[in-house]
Scaffold this motif. Structure first.
Motif: not given
Lengths: 269, 269, 269
Positions: C248-269
Motif C-alpha cells: 500500500r506504500g509508494a514503493e510497492g504501489r509503483e513497483g507492482t504497477q510498473a510490473f503490470a505495465q511491463k516498464r521499469k519502476p520509477t525508483w529503479a536506478l
C-alpha cells in the motif's frame, strides 16, 4: 588418565592424541549398551584430563560402526517381560543420547576417521565430531524407519549437523550414500581416496592441532556451542571476557609473543 | 479421504501416494486465494488420513508454480477501497503462510517435483518439502523486491531451508538460477536432466518410501521439526519415549522381526 | 551523509552505492581500534541515510583485511599495567563485535569484495555481508587459536554464516583455504577468476540491486534476521503486516504497477 578395563574398545595414545578404536568385528562394530558405557567412561576421563588434546574415533576391521546392536533389543524385551512397569527401551535409547552429548561437548577436539559402514548410531557419532575424515567408498545411511522405528537420539544431532532440509530427506527416504556425497552434504570435512590418503589426511589434521593452543581450542568450542542458546549480546560479552582471560593467560601470552618473534610457541607439540 | 470439489487442483491417487497437481495453465500455475484454500483443505484431509503415506506436489503444463496470482492483489485493493478499516492484503498474505505451516508439518512425506517456473510462493512450497526433485532447467527465483514488496510469508521458510547466508543473497539481489545451483544451495535434493529421468527419480523415491514404516516416518518428522524449539535434553527424552513406543508397537515389532528374518515387513507396499 | 574525517578508510560514492575501502597497506588492512571506530561511524551514518542503497566493503592494495592489528594488543597491555582494575582487552575485543552487529543489521545491502588476505576479523566481516564476491585465489583462515587465543567476537558470526559443523572445523584445525572452498562452504556467493571478472561480478550485483526496491530490501533483511528469535507464527504475522504496508506504500504501489505495465519502476536506478 585412568579408564579401567574396556572389552569393546582399543585405546592407543600417541603424544596428546588418544585413539579410541571400536572393536566388535562380528557386528561391524555395532554398539551395544556395554560399549556405550565404556565410551562414556573414556570420554569422562578425557574431559577431566589436561594431557589429551584430541580424540580420534575409528573402527577396527575396515568399518567405522554399523549402528546399534540388535541383541540389545532382545535383552531389553526380556527385561520388559519380567517387569512390565519398566521401560528398558527408553533407557537403552536414552543412554546413547547421553554419550552423544558428552562427545559433542568434549573440551578436546574430536576426530572421526570413517571407512566401511557408517550407519545409524555410527552416523550419529559423526554428527558430534569436530573433524570428520572419510574414505571415498565409506557407506552412510539412516536405515531406522525401514525397520519401523525412528532414529530417535540421533535425529536432533543430524539436524544440527547438516540442517533440517537434508536431515528430513535422509531420514525419511533412507538413501545410502558414499563419501563424496557426505562431503557435499557437510557431514564430513575431508575425503580420502584410499587408506594411505586417509592416513595422510589424519596426520595433517593432527599436525595442525599440534600447533593450536589447547586452551584456546577448548574455549572456542565452548563459545561456538553456546550459539543459539543465548542472546547474541550475551554471547559477545562472554566471548570478550574469554578473549581477555586467554590473552592475559600463560597460553595466550606465549602464543602471541611467539607469533611476534616468528617462532613456535612452547606449547606446540 | 474426502476433499470436495477442487477447481485449481488435479488429484490423482496411486496406492498410498497422492499427487496434487496445480492446474492453472493461463498463469503458469500461480496461486490465487481460492487455490490456497483448496490446498489447505486437501492437506487437512491428508493429515487426518492413515491411507496416505506421501503427497506429491507438482504442476501441470510444464511449470511448477510461478508464485502468487496478481489478480488477487487487484481484488484485495478493491476490498480495501470499500472498507478502509479492513486489511485484505494482510489476510491474503497470511493465508499463504498458514498453508506453508500445514505442508511443513504434514505427518506424511511431502515430495515436490519441479520443472519450469519455481518462483515466489512456488519457491516457498519447495522450502517446506521433505524431498525436492528438480529438472536441471527449472527456473528458480525470488522476484518480490523487484516489485517493491518483500517475500513476506516465504522469507522465514527460505531461511530455514537454505540458511540465512544464502537466503539474504537470493532475496535481496534476486538472481534467477537453475536446478544445479538449487542442488548446490541445498534447496533441492535430486536433479534430473530430462522428464524421463525426472520420472525415474520420483519412482525411486516412492520405491524407497514404500519400504519405510509410515508411523516411524511421521514420528521422525515430528522429532526433527522440534529441534531448535526445545532444550536438547527435552528433545532427547521425548525421542527416547517415541523410540520405546515405536519398537513396542505393531509397526516396530513387525519391522524389526522382518529385518532379523531378512524378509519384507508386512507394512511394506 | 556526513561522516567526518577517516584516516584508515577511503570512501567513494557512485549513485546510491557507497564503497568503503580499507586503507592500511603496511598491515594488509588489519584493523586497529581507530579503524573499527571509523567504520562504526560510517555505518551509523549509512543506516540513517535514505540516499544509500548498498555498501561495498573492500580493501586497497590487493588485500581485503588480515584481521586485527597486533599493535592494539601492545597498547591494551600498557593500559592494563597502568590500571590493573581496567580490562582493555575486553573493551578492544567487544568493540569489534559491536561493529559486526551494526554491519549485520544494516538496513542497506552489504557487499564484500574479497581478494588477498581474508583472515580473522576480516573473515568476520565477510560473515555479516549480504553478498560476498571473491577472487579465486583469495586466502581465508581463522589463525587465532594458533596464537593461543579464541576467535572470540567472530565465533558466533562464523557459526551463523556457515553452520556449526564447518565453523568448529575451521576454527579448531585452522586450515587456510581459497575462493572455491569458500564458495563450497557457503561463506561467499560468487567467485571470480581474475580482477576483471571480479569487477564484472560486482557490476552485475549492483545492476540487480538498482532494480530492487530499497524499502522492500530493507524490510526483507529485517524479516530474515528475526528468524530464530521469535515463534514462527509471530514472524508470519509480522511479515504479513510488513507486506500489507509495503504494497500500500509508494514503493510497492509503483513497483507492482510498473510490473503490470511491463516498464521499469520509477525508483529503479
Amino acid at each position: 588418565m585412568e579408564v579401567g578395563q574396556c572389552d569393546h574398545l582399543l585405546l592407543h595414545r600417541d603424544r596428546a592424541f588418544l585413539s579410541i578404536i571400536f572393536d566388535r568385528p562380528q557386528v561391524r562394530n555395532a554398539m551395544n549398551l556395554e560399549m556405550v558405557h565404556e565410551l562414556e567412561r573414556v570420554m569422562k576421563a578425557v574431559a577431566a584430563s589436561d594431557e589429551i588434546r584430541a580424540v580420534i574415533l575409528r573402527g577396527a576391521h575396515g568399518h567405522f560402526c554399523a549402528g546399534g546392536d540388535v541383541k540389545d533389543m532382545v535383552q531389553a524385551n526380556e527385561r520388559l517381560q519380567q517387569d512390565p512397569n519398566s521401560d528398558p527401551f527408553f533407557e537403552l535409547n536414552r543412554a546413547f543420547g547421553r554419550l552423544l552429548c558428552l562427545v559433542d561437548q568434549l573440551p578436546q577436539t574430536v576426530i572421526c576417521v570413517l571407512e566401511g559402514s557408517v550407519l545409524g548410531g555410527g552416523f550419529g557419532l559423526v554428527c558430534v565430531s569436530d573433524v570428520a575424515i572419510s574414505l571415498a567408498n565409506a557407506k552412510f545411511g539412516l536405515p531406522e524407519t525401514g525397520l519401523g522405528i525412528p532414529p530417535a537420539q540421533i535425529a536432533p544431532f543430524v539436524v544440527r549437523r547438516i540442517g533440517l532440509t537434508q536431515a528430513r530427506y535422509l531420514a525419511l527416504v533412507g538413501p545410502w550414500f558414499q563419501g563424496e556425497e557426505a562431503l557435499r552434504l557437510g557431514l564430513v570435512h575431508r575425503l580420502a581416496e584410499d587408506r594411505d590418503a586417509l592416513k595422510r589426511e589424519l596426520d595433517q589434521v593432527l599436525g595442525s592441532l599440534a600447533m593450536r593452543g589447547p586452551q584456546a581450542n577448548a574455549v572456542t568450542k565452548r563459545l561456538m556451542h553456546a550459539v543459539g542458546s543465548k542472546p547474541l549480546d550475551d554471547l559477545l560479552d562472554n566471548a570478550a571476557h574469554a578473549f581477555s582471560e586467554a590473552i592475559r593467560g600463560a597460553e595466550g601470552r606465549e602464543g602471541t609473543q611467539a607469533f611476534a618473534q616468528k617462532r613456535k610457541p612452547t606449547w606446540a607439540l
